[in-house]
Design a protein around this motif. Structure first.
Motif, PDB file in Angstrom:
ATOM      1  N   ALA A  44       0.844  -1.191   0.000  1.00 34.52           N
ATOM      2  CA  ALA A  44       0.000   0.000   0.000  1.00 34.52           C
ATOM      3  C   ALA A  44       0.878   1.239   0.000  1.00 34.52           C
ATOM      4  CB  ALA A  44      -0.917  -0.012   1.225  1.00 34.52           C
ATOM      5  N   ASP A  45       0.232   2.388  -0.206  1.00 37.68           N
ATOM      6  CA  ASP A  45       0.911   3.687  -0.121  1.00 37.68           C
ATOM      7  C   ASP A  45       0.871   4.124   1.345  1.00 37.68           C
ATOM      8  OD1 ASP A  45       1.558   6.408  -0.092  1.00 37.68           O
ATOM      9  OD2 ASP A  45       0.809   6.700  -2.139  1.00 37.68           O
ATOM     10  N   PRO A  46       2.014   4.172   2.016  1.00 39.99           N
ATOM     11  CA  PRO A  46       2.009   4.473   3.466  1.00 39.99           C
ATOM     12  C   PRO A  46       1.341   5.804   3.794  1.00 39.99           C
ATOM     13  CG  PRO A  46       4.167   3.666   2.750  1.00 39.99           C
ATOM     14  CD  PRO A  46       3.370   3.912   1.519  1.00 39.99           C
ATOM     15  N   SER A  47       1.581   6.837   2.983  1.00 39.61           N
ATOM     16  CA  SER A  47       1.003   8.149   3.294  1.00 39.61           C
ATOM     17  C   SER A  47      -0.521   8.117   3.210  1.00 39.61           C
ATOM     18  CB  SER A  47       1.571   9.209   2.346  1.00 39.61           C
ATOM     19  OG  SER A  47       1.217   8.922   0.994  1.00 39.61           O
ATOM     20  N   LEU A  48      -1.063   7.403   2.197  1.00 38.72           N
ATOM     21  CA  LEU A  48      -2.517   7.306   2.076  1.00 38.72           C
ATOM     22  C   LEU A  48      -3.112   6.480   3.209  1.00 38.72           C
ATOM     23  CD1 LEU A  48      -2.965   6.801  -1.780  1.00 38.72           C
ATOM     24  CD2 LEU A  48      -3.180   8.903  -0.450  1.00 38.72           C
ATOM     25  N   VAL A  49      -2.396   5.419   3.623  1.00 37.73           N
ATOM     26  CA  VAL A  49      -2.890   4.605   4.736  1.00 37.73           C
ATOM     27  C   VAL A  49      -2.958   5.444   6.013  1.00 37.73           C
ATOM     28  CG1 VAL A  49      -2.363   2.638   6.218  1.00 37.73           C
ATOM     29  CG2 VAL A  49      -2.121   2.434   3.742  1.00 37.73           C
ATOM     30  N   ARG A  50      -1.924   6.228   6.272  1.00 37.10           N
ATOM     31  CA  ARG A  50      -1.928   7.081   7.479  1.00 37.10           C
ATOM     32  C   ARG A  50      -3.051   8.118   7.405  1.00 37.10           C
ATOM     33  NH1 ARG A  50       3.701   6.726   6.672  1.00 37.10           N
ATOM     34  NH2 ARG A  50       3.698   8.748   5.603  1.00 37.10           N
ATOM     35  N   ARG A  51      -3.257   8.670   6.212  1.00 35.01           N
ATOM     36  CA  ARG A  51      -4.311   9.680   6.067  1.00 35.01           C
ATOM     37  C   ARG A  51      -5.679   9.082   6.367  1.00 35.01           C
ATOM     38  NH1 ARG A  51      -4.874  13.610   0.748  1.00 35.01           N
ATOM     39  NH2 ARG A  51      -6.323  15.133   1.686  1.00 35.01           N
ATOM     40  N   ALA A  52      -5.933   7.865   5.850  1.00 30.63           N
ATOM     41  CA  ALA A  52      -7.215   7.212   6.116  1.00 30.63           C
ATOM     42  C   ALA A  52      -7.370   6.896   7.607  1.00 30.63           C
ATOM     43  CB  ALA A  52      -7.332   5.949   5.271  1.00 30.63           C
ATOM     44  N   LEU A  53      -6.280   6.413   8.252  1.00 35.77           N
ATOM     45  CA  LEU A  53      -6.357   6.083   9.676  1.00 35.77           C
ATOM     46  C   LEU A  53      -6.622   7.330  10.522  1.00 35.77           C
ATOM     47  CD1 LEU A  53      -3.492   3.460  10.018  1.00 35.77           C
ATOM     48  CD2 LEU A  53      -5.920   3.069  10.437  1.00 35.77           C
ATOM     49  N   ILE A  54      -5.962   8.439  10.187  1.00 39.89           N
ATOM     50  CA  ILE A  54      -6.181   9.674  10.943  1.00 39.89           C
ATOM     51  C   ILE A  54      -7.631  10.105  10.843  1.00 39.89           C
ATOM     52  CG2 ILE A  54      -5.625  12.140  10.989  1.00 39.89           C
ATOM     53  CD1 ILE A  54      -2.758  11.373  10.193  1.00 39.89           C
ATOM     54  N   ASN A  55      -8.208  10.040   9.624  1.00 37.18           N
ATOM     55  CA  ASN A  55      -9.601  10.451   9.456  1.00 37.18           C
ATOM     56  C   ASN A  55     -10.548   9.516  10.208  1.00 37.18           C
ATOM     57  OD1 ASN A  55      -8.812  12.574   7.850  1.00 37.18           O
ATOM     58  ND2 ASN A  55      -9.303  11.572   5.913  1.00 37.18           N
ATOM     59  N   LEU A  56     -10.255   8.211  10.183  1.00 41.45           N
ATOM     60  CA  LEU A  56     -11.118   7.276  10.898  1.00 41.45           C
ATOM     61  C   LEU A  56     -11.056   7.510  12.407  1.00 41.45           C
ATOM     62  CD1 LEU A  56     -10.437   3.956   8.936  1.00 41.45           C
ATOM     63  CD2 LEU A  56     -12.596   5.221   9.022  1.00 41.45           C
ATOM     64  N   VAL A  57      -9.841   7.720  12.945  1.00 44.17           N
ATOM     65  CA  VAL A  57      -9.702   7.949  14.382  1.00 44.17           C
ATOM     66  C   VAL A  57     -10.347   9.276  14.781  1.00 44.17           C
ATOM     67  CG1 VAL A  57      -8.019   8.359  16.215  1.00 44.17           C
ATOM     68  CG2 VAL A  57      -7.634   6.518  14.571  1.00 44.17           C
ATOM     69  N   ALA A  58     -10.150  10.314  13.945  1.00 43.73           N
ATOM     70  CA  ALA A  58     -10.758  11.614  14.258  1.00 43.73           C
ATOM     71  C   ALA A  58     -12.273  11.514  14.245  1.00 43.73           C
ATOM     72  CB  ALA A  58     -10.277  12.654  13.259  1.00 43.73           C
ATOM     73  N   ASN A  59     -12.816  10.763  13.273  1.00 45.31           N
ATOM     74  CA  ASN A  59     -14.272  10.589  13.218  1.00 45.31           C
ATOM     75  C   ASN A  59     -14.772   9.846  14.452  1.00 45.31           C
ATOM     76  OD1 ASN A  59     -16.898  10.446  11.515  1.00 45.31           O
ATOM     77  ND2 ASN A  59     -16.526   8.326  12.119  1.00 45.31           N
ATOM     78  N   ALA A  60     -14.035   8.795  14.887  1.00 41.65           N
ATOM     79  CA  ALA A  60     -14.454   8.046  16.072  1.00 41.65           C
ATOM     80  C   ALA A  60     -14.370   8.909  17.323  1.00 41.65           C
ATOM     81  CB  ALA A  60     -13.587   6.799  16.222  1.00 41.65           C
ATOM     82  N   ALA A  61     -13.335   9.756  17.409  1.00 39.04           N
ATOM     83  CA  ALA A  61     -13.159  10.584  18.606  1.00 39.04           C
ATOM     84  C   ALA A  61     -14.303  11.587  18.775  1.00 39.04           C
ATOM     85  CB  ALA A  61     -11.824  11.320  18.548  1.00 39.04           C
ATOM     86  N   ARG A  62     -14.918  12.020  17.684  1.00 38.22           N
ATOM     87  CA  ARG A  62     -15.993  13.000  17.779  1.00 38.22           C
ATOM     88  C   ARG A  62     -17.211  12.446  18.511  1.00 38.22           C
ATOM     89  NH1 ARG A  62     -14.620  13.669  12.182  1.00 38.22           N
ATOM     90  NH2 ARG A  62     -13.282  15.497  11.907  1.00 38.22           N
ATOM     91  N   TYR A  63     -17.427  11.137  18.384  1.00 34.70           N
ATOM     92  CA  TYR A  63     -18.658  10.549  18.927  1.00 34.70           C
ATOM     93  C   TYR A  63     -18.387   9.594  20.088  1.00 34.70           C
ATOM     94  CZ  TYR A  63     -20.089  12.329  14.402  1.00 34.70           C
ATOM     95  OH  TYR A  63     -20.293  13.142  13.327  1.00 34.70           O
ATOM     96  N   THR A  64     -17.151   9.540  20.564  1.00 35.04           N
ATOM     97  CA  THR A  64     -16.829   8.676  21.694  1.00 35.04           C
ATOM     98  C   THR A  64     -16.927   9.472  22.989  1.00 35.04           C
ATOM     99  OG1 THR A  64     -15.305   7.381  20.324  1.00 35.04           O
ATOM    100  CG2 THR A  64     -15.047   7.199  22.705  1.00 35.04           C
ATOM    101  N   PRO A  65     -17.667   8.959  23.954  1.00 30.00           N
ATOM    102  CA  PRO A  65     -17.764   9.670  25.237  1.00 30.00           C
ATOM    103  C   PRO A  65     -16.389   9.832  25.876  1.00 30.00           C
ATOM    104  CG  PRO A  65     -19.459   7.973  25.060  1.00 30.00           C
ATOM    105  CD  PRO A  65     -18.525   7.766  23.917  1.00 30.00           C
ATOM    106  N   ALA A  66     -16.221  10.908  26.604  1.00 35.82           N
ATOM    107  CA  ALA A  66     -14.951  11.172  27.283  1.00 35.82           C
ATOM    108  C   ALA A  66     -14.608  10.032  28.233  1.00 35.82           C
ATOM    109  CB  ALA A  66     -15.042  12.497  28.046  1.00 35.82           C
ATOM    110  N   GLY A  67     -13.331   9.655  28.204  1.00 35.03           N
ATOM    111  CA  GLY A  67     -12.855   8.593  29.080  1.00 35.03           C
ATOM    112  C   GLY A  67     -12.931   7.206  28.480  1.00 35.03           C
ATOM    113  N   ASP A  68     -13.631   7.013  27.363  1.00 33.98           N
ATOM    114  CA  ASP A  68     -13.727   5.693  26.737  1.00 33.98           C
ATOM    115  C   ASP A  68     -12.577   5.473  25.765  1.00 33.98           C
ATOM    116  OD1 ASP A  68     -15.950   5.020  28.142  1.00 33.98           O
ATOM    117  OD2 ASP A  68     -17.368   5.644  26.586  1.00 33.98           O
ATOM    118  N   ALA A  69     -12.396   4.197  25.381  1.00 31.68           N
ATOM    119  CA  ALA A  69     -11.267   3.821  24.530  1.00 31.68           C
ATOM    120  C   ALA A  69     -11.721   3.620  23.085  1.00 31.68           C
ATOM    121  CB  ALA A  69     -10.617   2.542  25.046  1.00 31.68           C
TER     122      ALA A  69
END
Length: 441
Positions: A330-355
């Motif tokens: 895979a293209d490492p830069s594109l993989v990192r970009r997708a992971l950052i967006n997925l984690v940022a999206n999850a962080a928006r809707y995850t209650p504080a203190g959860d994993a």
């Protein structure tokens, strides 16, 4: 083309029939000569003395009655013609076992020569038997003329019927052409009617309609994309314009102008980021594939992303865990970009203190990257649209107005550029969003 095919086909058939008939007539001619040889030999066998020669000539004359094209010569050992004429006719070899015998009137006969069985009356004599080939040749000429006439008539009938059948067969194609010409950008929902098409054109109609479906989807997507871009750019540009106009309406202290320019710079950076994301999505929609491929460990990439988003995780009091590992091209830069967006999206809707969990696993020759977080359930209609560009979900969801709505669209683009796809599901208070990449290294 139909005329040429008909001419070639009937000419071939006529030539083959000509050859077959000619061979059959030659075969019958040979059989006729062989039969005459047997008759002549039978008469000669009855000659017991020189007195019987007259009777032999009488029998041979009777044999020739009604056979104007048949001639017989009996030639003695010393070259004297005993029957058939005053001199030996000129002969020349033809096919094996056959001769060409030239008659007194110049007609060339097809004949045979054979030696008589040794006898006391006609020792060492031989017989020439010739058959006039002109009736056979006349029959062949008549047959050839009739064949040419019949073939020409058949060609003409074939062409006329083919023209009629072709015009009739092309009527559905002309109707479909008229229908296709009526399809315009303002009528992309129209489709070709399969019931107007003949059996052979149905696959073409179905394929054309599938292409129209793709064109309509692309056109609607382009319209939506243009409207979304205009909507997204209108608000920040209006803010920049209004802020600038207010600032220019009167004299401002340098410190106030510096703060205003800083705010404008922040807005412009957001606009630049959105434009870059749109350009990236445009290349992905065009069908571009990832070209800077390398064998990478997705765990290493995920751990690097964890370090990058550490400040964001601490701000939301979230914990990020990485589970599993898969090596993939895979293209490492594109993989990192997708992971950052997925984690940022999850962080928006995850209650504080959860994993938040990044799970990496192999599945059917592909690498499956899943980002799992607790959070509110996702309605089905939103789940279907969550990877669309500029989609932010319901306005009631938290922080929906603080982003451009391109993050998950970029994730889908990265998946497509690696031959994979995206997925999302929510059940029991746990949401899983991710993508597949391939092939596994």
């Amino acid at each position: 083309m139909l005329t040429l095919v008909a001419v070639a086909g009937f000419s071939t058939v006529g030539a083959l029939l000509h050859i077959a008939l000619q061979r059959e007539l030659l075969h019958l001619e040979r059989q006729g000569l062989e039969g005459k040889v047997d008759v002549v030999q039978h008469f000669i066998d009855e000659v017991q003395s020189a007195a019987d020669l007259g009777e032999l000539r009488h029998h041979l004359d009777d044999t020739l009655i009604g056979n104007a094209g048949l001639r017989v010569w009996i030639v003695s050992a010393d070259g004297q013609v005993l029957y058939g004429g005053s001199h030996v006719p000129p002969i020349r070899p033809a096919d094996p076992g056959r001769l060409f015998i030239t008659r007194e009137d110049g007609v060339v006969l097809t004949g045979v020569r054979y030696a008589l069985r040794t006898g006391a009356v006609l020792p060492d004599a031989h017989v020439l038997i010739g058959l006039d080939p002109r009736p056979r040749e006349a029959l062949m000429r008549t047959y050839d003329q009739a064949t040419v006439l019949v073939c020409a008539l058949c060609v003409a009938i074939t062409v006329v019927l083919s023209i009629g059948v072709t015009r009739r067969g092309l009527r559905p194609l002309r109707r479909l052409s008229d229908e296709a010409s009526s399809i315009a950008p303002d009528a992309l929902s129209k489709r070709l009617a399969a019931h107007h098409a003949s059996f052979e054109l149905v696959p073409l109609v179905k394929s054309f309609n599938r292409v129209l479906d793709c064109v309509e989807d692309a056109y609607r997507q382009l319209e939506g994309f243009s409207a979304d871009v205009a909507h997204e750019l209108r608000t920040p540009l209006a803010i920049l314009i209004n802020g600038t106009e207010v600032s220019l309406s009167r004299e401002r202290p340098a410190e106030e102008l510096r703060d205003l320019l800083g705010a404008h710079l922040e807005d412009l950076r957001g606009l630049a980021s959105m434009v870059n994301d749109m350009l990236f999505l445009a290349h992905a929609d065009r069908g571009d594939r990832a070209d800077k491929l390398a064998e990478v460990s997705l765990r290493d990439q995920a751990l690097g992303v964890a370090d990058f988003v550490e400040a964001m995780m601490e701000a939301g009091r979230h914990r990020l865990h990485v589970e599993g590992d898969v090596r993939v091209r895979a293209d490492p830069s594109l993989v990192r970009r997708a992971l950052i967006n997925l984690v940022a999206n999850a962080a928006r809707y995850t209650p504080a203190g959860d994993a938040i969990m990044i799970r990496l696993e192999a599945q059917l020759g592909m690498a499956r990257v899943s980002v799992i977080n607790p959070g509110p359930p996702i309605p089905e209609d939103e789940r279907i649209r969550m990877f669309d560009r500029f989609w932010r979900g319901e306005s009631s969801r938290p922080k929906s107005s603080e982003r451009h709505g391109l993050g998950l669209a970029i994730v889908r683009a990265v998946a497509r550029m690696h031959g994979g796809e995206t997925f999302a599901h929510s059940q029991g208070g746990v949401t899983t969003v991710g993508l597949t990449l391939g092939p596994i290294a």
